[in-house]
Design an enzyme around this catalytic site. Sequence first.
Site, short mmCIF file in Angstrom:
data_model
loop_
_atom_site.label_atom_id
_atom_site.label_comp_id
_atom_site.label_asym_id
_atom_site.label_seq_id
_atom_site.Cartn_x
_atom_site.Cartn_y
_atom_site.Cartn_z
N HIS A 72 25.97 79.61 26.31
CA HIS A 72 26.49 79.27 27.64
C HIS A 72 25.40 78.63 28.50
CE1 HIS A 72 27.30 80.54 31.89
NE2 HIS A 72 28.44 79.91 31.63
N GLU A 75 24.99 75.11 27.58
CA GLU A 75 26.11 74.33 28.14
C GLU A 75 25.78 73.87 29.57
OE1 GLU A 75 29.22 75.13 30.93
OE2 GLU A 75 29.82 76.51 29.35
N GLU A 148 27.24 83.46 38.58
CA GLU A 148 28.44 83.36 37.74
C GLU A 148 28.71 84.71 37.07
OE1 GLU A 148 28.25 80.26 34.77
OE2 GLU A 148 30.33 80.59 34.13
#
Lengths: 436, 436
Positions: A72, A75, A148
């Site tokens: 992640h 990404e 997040e």
Amino acid sequence: MNDKLCSRIFESSFLGESFTKLTHPCGCDIYVFPKNTSSTYAIFGSRYGSIHNVFKKDGDADFVSVPDGIAHFLEHKLFTNEDGSDSFERFSEYGADANAYTSFNKTAYLFSCTDRFSSSLGELIDFVTHPYFTKSSIESEIGIISEEIKMYDDNPQDRCFYGMLEGMYHDHSIKRNICGSEKTISQITPELLYSCYDLFYQPSNLCLIVCGNTSPEEVYRIADKHLPSFSEKIGVTLANENKKEPKEANKQITDVKMQVSKPLFNIGFKDTDIPCSSYERLKKDAAMSILCEMLFSTSGELYNSLLSEGSISPAFSYGYSITDSFAYCSMAGEAGDPYTVLEKIEAYIEEKKSSGLSENDFSRGKRVMLADFIKNFDSSENIANNLFSFICDSSEEYFLSFTDILNGIEFQDVEKLLADIFKKEYRTISIVRPIA
Amino acid sequence: MNLVRTKVCDNIYLSSIKTDKFKSGIISFSLFHPTNAENSAYGAILSGVLRRGTKKYSDMAKINLRLDELYASSVDIRSTRLGKNLILSFGAELLDNRFSTDGTDILDGVLELISEMMFYPKRQDSLFPEPIVRQEAGFVLDSIKSEINNTRAYAYNRCVEIMKRNDADFPTLKRVCEIVQNTDTHALSAFYDRMISSSIEVFYIGALDEAEVAKRIIKYFSAHSRGLVYSPILPCPDAPCDFHKAEEAMPVSQGKLAMGMRTGCGINHGDYHAGILLNELFGASPASKLFLNVREKLSLCYHCSSAFDMVSGNITVSSGMDIKNRQVAEEEIIRQFEDIRKGNITDKEIRAAKRSLENVYKQIYDNPFDIQSFYSTRQFFGSSETPEECMSKISTLTTDDIADLAQKTVLDTVFFVKGTLTDNETYEEEEDHENE
């Protein structure tokens, strides 16, 4: 397009759809699904997700572990370019809507656009194939990703879902958050990112999927300008986590208190019996989807009795997930007393095991699954994302023939699954209940 | 694609788009009434009660079974607010008849079912069964209370509600809850009788032409007499009030900040196209000032975006951050808006915002729901604007137009959900029940 280029066309006369698969000399597969739409949707994806954090490079003696959340993190970081620019800004300049996501077993970089497709596709390939990581840019990203993580931590549905995964799995990395934790992401360094990138973003592990107002010739022509001309393949072996995972659930109950108005629940049945062949996995997926529809749908006996007696709220979801590494069947909803709901669901399943399933429900379930599958072909976004899932979870070969697989499922197939999957020892319940 | 509007019969109007682009189509029936807290409460309960059985389909299971037979068609009954108007809609999504393998006329079946739910709901002596009313009222209360499950949406909705503090008719959640708790079948049945005699607006997108669709509508809907054509209460942007700041503590880890601004423009009032572009530039895309500065440059938030409501003319910012960063984030959001007021907008920024919107409007034709959403709101308020006309108006706007509107825009409300969990705290986990 090069005449010698290896290409294959997949078609379905029933759906009235077709797509072409091409393999670029660098090893990257390219899928083009022409569609009469105003917009074109493209995914450049890696068969690499959050669960792929224990692996061995060919020639190395041992498996290595990397911190949770690294897929992640990659990404996020790939959008930053060496010249300091951000690819999001470039997509905006072209008028494209860009995004990305990481799941358990894949990472997708994507955009949709109605104009300047060639510029956006070039940008998509360029930024994914040109990593640039520095210590300072990693530090600044840690701040964003920490927020997040907190956002998901505050989300009761998300917590309840992960509670179910923690309840089902003993060691499998699926039980850990896709984003990792604040602790694990603080261990990420440029070197670690580059080492994972080199293995999992080599062209043979990537695929480009384009759906919309374009042609295989156009896509190939643009991709060829931006992809490397050749790439040496590095062999990687992933840890087989399913093989090590016991059949039984890790724990039967996970119970957490959070800011919710009414208890939420997720019930999961772990399935470690994962066929090696992608065709058999899809067959199991189709049969399980029909079975779930027969047992848990809003037109079924169970849902209507739970709702009319006030045991559950109207929103109730269910489904089956299967990849080559994990499989489970799950149900989720809101209930005053989740344990009573669990008892009733288990009693209903046991009753069905002894009295037998209904053939009418079987035909209905099949019809519903077929209709839902067909509807997905109205959206270039759904087509591209579903094709990507077929590529990563099973095989693109069956994407357009999935209707035949569904039609081929026999009543006996679902009867057998009812007996095999829904066992108490495979089951867990995760509950998020109000604080006060 | 051409939108054709025809009168089907007395006070039933059809807006339709004939297209074979999609495998599935949509048809929706909308009824209207002025809104206030009472009608909003009744509308919410009624949308559940109407799904609980009809004269022909005695309970919800039978309705859902019929939908399954109609190739997994769906009918969504919703009560929504559009400015000061309440809309009760029956929206169906259905597969095109060419996929009906047994000759079932799917559209005909869906129309018959909608007419049953609309005109022949389960009633005794013209009253809805009291237990069903009580249960659906309970579901509505649960759903309202569950707003706290999602603190981001909660902060946003509270901000919008505070902005309506001088609107006596605005259905605040508190007021709606009070009415829902005290609603009985007499009040609800009387509301249904008023609502059901409203004029009907039908919206269809699918493979049939308007004459074919109208013929089928007449078959099921013409026998019921209708009242006068509903005259919508036209929106008027909210008048400025004194600045309001509020805060609420919740046991979550991340703070959620919502900020509401009044632009003074909206549909039917001023140039709302400038409002759309101002919002895009400010916080609606990855090229916006909020995304690039508050998230990317300062790493303060994972999400920080804005939305423009063209009915009220308000822009609302939604963001989530570590509570220690609340002040700096709030100041930075205001600073970014100040920049727009001063005309500090680069050509690159305005070009990206325009292209992003162009992309959004061109993509509308790829999704039946987006087509409906674009046209139905405008049509309801008497505008015949097409996406192309909207794009064209936006394309002529200049930096000065945006700065002018930003100067007129007033910050009205700041609402903050203060997360009370510290970094070291986590959600309370109950003791594991390994052995039930």
